[in-house]
Design a protein around this motif. Structure first.
Motif, mmCIF file in Angstrom:
data_model
loop_
_atom_site.group_PDB
_atom_site.id
_atom_site.type_symbol
_atom_site.label_atom_id
_atom_site.label_comp_id
_atom_site.label_asym_id
_atom_site.label_seq_id
_atom_site.Cartn_x
_atom_site.Cartn_y
_atom_site.Cartn_z
ATOM 1 N N VAL A 41 31.023 47.452 28.790
ATOM 2 C CA VAL A 41 31.900 47.656 27.645
ATOM 3 C C VAL A 41 31.284 46.974 26.426
ATOM 4 C CG1 VAL A 41 34.187 47.235 26.673
ATOM 5 C CG2 VAL A 41 33.946 47.804 29.096
ATOM 6 N N LEU A 42 31.144 47.716 25.333
ATOM 7 C CA LEU A 42 30.524 47.159 24.134
ATOM 8 C C LEU A 42 31.432 46.119 23.472
ATOM 9 C CD1 LEU A 42 28.993 50.365 22.476
ATOM 10 C CD2 LEU A 42 27.880 48.693 23.961
ATOM 11 N N PRO A 43 30.848 45.115 22.833
ATOM 12 C CA PRO A 43 31.652 44.051 22.215
ATOM 13 C C PRO A 43 32.535 44.532 21.074
ATOM 14 C CG PRO A 43 29.316 43.820 21.651
ATOM 15 C CD PRO A 43 29.393 44.847 22.719
ATOM 16 N N ASP A 46 37.193 45.707 21.471
ATOM 17 C CA ASP A 46 38.488 45.102 21.148
ATOM 18 C C ASP A 46 38.832 45.321 19.680
ATOM 19 O OD1 ASP A 46 36.528 43.429 20.226
ATOM 20 O OD2 ASP A 46 37.434 41.576 20.956
ATOM 21 N N GLY A 47 37.828 45.231 18.797
ATOM 22 C CA GLY A 47 38.068 45.499 17.388
ATOM 23 C C GLY A 47 38.439 46.946 17.125
ATOM 24 N N LEU A 48 37.848 47.863 17.900
ATOM 25 C CA LEU A 48 38.167 49.277 17.747
ATOM 26 C C LEU A 48 39.631 49.537 18.096
ATOM 27 C CD1 LEU A 48 37.433 52.258 17.328
ATOM 28 C CD2 LEU A 48 36.657 52.325 19.712
ATOM 29 N N ILE A 49 40.083 48.994 19.210
ATOM 30 C CA ILE A 49 41.484 49.175 19.606
ATOM 31 C C ILE A 49 42.410 48.621 18.539
ATOM 32 C CG2 ILE A 49 43.221 48.649 21.357
ATOM 33 C CD1 ILE A 49 40.837 48.267 23.317
ATOM 34 N N ASP A 50 42.060 47.453 18.030
ATOM 35 C CA ASP A 50 42.894 46.797 17.017
ATOM 36 C C ASP A 50 43.065 47.672 15.778
ATOM 37 O OD1 ASP A 50 44.324 44.645 15.849
ATOM 38 O OD2 ASP A 50 42.525 44.059 14.750
ATOM 39 N N SER A 78 30.968 53.589 26.627
ATOM 40 C CA SER A 78 31.182 52.148 26.665
ATOM 41 C C SER A 78 31.943 51.603 25.468
ATOM 42 C CB SER A 78 29.824 51.424 26.769
ATOM 43 O OG SER A 78 29.143 51.817 27.939
ATOM 44 N N LEU A 79 32.330 52.469 24.544
ATOM 45 C CA LEU A 79 33.155 52.056 23.409
ATOM 46 C C LEU A 79 34.427 52.897 23.348
ATOM 47 C CD1 LEU A 79 33.583 50.352 20.848
ATOM 48 C CD2 LEU A 79 32.271 52.080 19.577
ATOM 49 N N LEU A 80 34.281 54.200 23.206
ATOM 50 C CA LEU A 80 35.461 55.052 23.066
ATOM 51 C C LEU A 80 36.247 55.179 24.367
ATOM 52 C CD1 LEU A 80 33.909 55.693 20.438
ATOM 53 C CD2 LEU A 80 34.696 58.052 20.664
ATOM 54 N N ALA A 81 35.559 55.344 25.487
ATOM 55 C CA ALA A 81 36.265 55.535 26.758
ATOM 56 C C ALA A 81 37.099 54.309 27.151
ATOM 57 C CB ALA A 81 35.280 55.905 27.864
ATOM 58 N N PRO A 82 36.532 53.091 27.129
ATOM 59 C CA PRO A 82 37.379 51.934 27.466
ATOM 60 C C PRO A 82 38.506 51.710 26.474
ATOM 61 C CG PRO A 82 35.187 51.218 26.774
ATOM 62 C CD PRO A 82 35.119 52.699 26.963
ATOM 63 N N ALA A 83 38.284 52.070 25.205
ATOM 64 C CA ALA A 83 39.363 51.966 24.226
ATOM 65 C C ALA A 83 40.509 52.901 24.600
ATOM 66 C CB ALA A 83 38.843 52.290 22.830
ATOM 67 N N ALA A 84 40.182 54.110 25.023
ATOM 68 C CA ALA A 84 41.217 55.064 25.426
ATOM 69 C C ALA A 84 41.986 54.564 26.637
ATOM 70 C CB ALA A 84 40.577 56.422 25.722
ATOM 71 N N ARG A 85 41.275 53.997 27.616
ATOM 72 C CA ARG A 85 41.961 53.483 28.806
ATOM 73 C C ARG A 85 42.907 52.345 28.447
ATOM 74 N NH1 ARG A 85 36.698 54.282 31.055
ATOM 75 N NH2 ARG A 85 36.200 52.061 30.813
ATOM 76 N N ALA A 86 42.462 51.455 27.565
ATOM 77 C CA ALA A 86 43.303 50.335 27.170
ATOM 78 C C ALA A 86 44.539 50.807 26.406
ATOM 79 C CB ALA A 86 42.499 49.349 26.330
ATOM 80 N N MET A 105 45.433 57.435 19.610
ATOM 81 C CA MET A 105 44.580 58.362 20.346
ATOM 82 C C MET A 105 44.110 59.503 19.455
ATOM 83 S SD MET A 105 44.122 57.206 23.398
ATOM 84 C CE MET A 105 43.481 58.651 24.221
ATOM 85 N N TRP A 106 44.971 59.949 18.543
ATOM 86 C CA TRP A 106 44.561 60.986 17.600
ATOM 87 C C TRP A 106 43.404 60.482 16.743
ATOM 88 C CZ3 TRP A 106 44.592 61.156 12.206
ATOM 89 C CH2 TRP A 106 44.334 62.397 11.640
ATOM 90 N N ARG A 107 43.476 59.241 16.289
ATOM 91 C CA ARG A 107 42.377 58.670 15.497
ATOM 92 C C ARG A 107 41.110 58.540 16.341
ATOM 93 N NH1 ARG A 107 46.793 54.948 14.284
ATOM 94 N NH2 ARG A 107 47.841 55.741 12.411
#
Length: 298
Positions: A41-43, A46-50, A78-86, A105-107
């Motif tokens: 998972v890329l560092p 967490d900022g992307l989800i936020d 490793s960035l978008l997929a884990p963000a979607a799961r979270a 999710m739309w964004r």
């Protein structure tokens, strides 16, 4: 499992409050990423989800990863997929409202499309054995993973279509219309195993020897890797990379077992009906094959 909190995360407008925003960033998101972390998972995740939760596009986080030399494929997985799961987990655990997660999710989908536009696709193959249909289970709400897998197939030269049927009958009609060589079914929760089995059986019953090879994937397989064997599918994949490497083999194996189903060849009557559905997938005859032999159908 994460502990439920007494106060769920508020709708999007209230997420701008510093205390809630800081709580999401410092406590909730790291826990979710640890829960879903596959070791890659890329560092920036967490900022992307936020930023997705509070109305941002996420492009800054994706650009930061690209500036570090991270490629398109890794950013997707490793960035978008884990963000979607979270984000899905935030909704499932009542930490965020459905509306908030839907907007986030739309964004995220918009970000995926924008990144795809910046990385042009190769030429798509018109060969009928490079046609794939990627579908969520009938009625499932979240389809980001299926959409991402479809995008990977398209970029690999497949003629790929992504659908979200509401019923099993809808799924069967879509498969019959598209006549794909491969059907990919995404299952988000282990509770969907019964629906997955019914969906696979319905497609094979309707399409008979013209049924596609069937591969399953989705978050549920991360929880229960044996789910695929119990579903009757021909194979399974945990991510888009392995899906691509498995797909061609499944299609070729099926065509070798059912030569008359290979598009472009003269049709003949076979004593086989259905598809292999043993735990061994396409490499062992399944119950449907043995029943067909016994009846001498054709």
């Amino acid at each position: 499992m994460l502990k439920q909190q007494n106060t769920p995360i508020a709708p999007e407008a209230e997420l701008n409050q510093p205390s809630l925003e800081q709580m999401v960033r410092s406590r909730v998101i790291p826990q979710l990423l640890q829960l879903h972390d596959s070791g890659d998972v890329l560092p920036e995740t967490d900022g992307l989800i936020d930023v997705l939760l509070v109305g941002g596009s996420g492009m800054e986080q994706a650009s930061a990863a690209m500036q570090r030399g991270i490629g398109y494929e890794t950013i997707m997985l490793s960035l978008l997929a884990p963000a979607a799961r979270a984000l899905n987990t935030l909704w499932e655990q009542d930490r965020c409202s459905f509306a908030t997660v839907t907007l986030a999710m739309w964004r995220l989908r918009s970000l995926m499309r924008r990144l795809g536009e910046d990385h042009p696709d190769p030429l798509t193959s018109a060969h009928p054995e490079r046609i794939v249909l990627i579908s969520t289970l009938p009625g499932e709400q979240h389809d980001f993973g299926a959409a991402m897998v479809s995008e990977f197939f398209r970029r690999d030269g497949w003629l790929s279509q992504h659908i979200r049927p509401t019923t099993i009958d809808d799924l069967v009609r879509e498969v019959d219309a598209a006549r794909p060589a491969l059907l990919g079914l995404s299952i988000g929760q282990t509770e969907g195993l019964g629906l997955l089995r019914k969906s696979i059986a319905a497609v094979r019953r309707a399409m008979r020897r013209h049924a596609p090879a069937i591969m399953v994937g989705g978050a549920a397989l991360s929880i229960d890797p044996e789910l695929s064997a119990r579903s009757g599918a021909d194979g399974c994949s945990l991510d888009a990379r392995t899906a691509l490497s498995l797909a061609a083999r499944l299609v070729d194996e099926r065509a070798n077992r059912f030569p008359s189903s290979r598009i472009g060849q003269t049709s003949r009557k076979d004593k086989f009906v259905g598809l292999p559905n043993s735990p061994g997938g396409v490499f062992e005859p399944g119950p449907a094959d043995h029943r067909a032999f016994g009846r001498g159908r054709g």
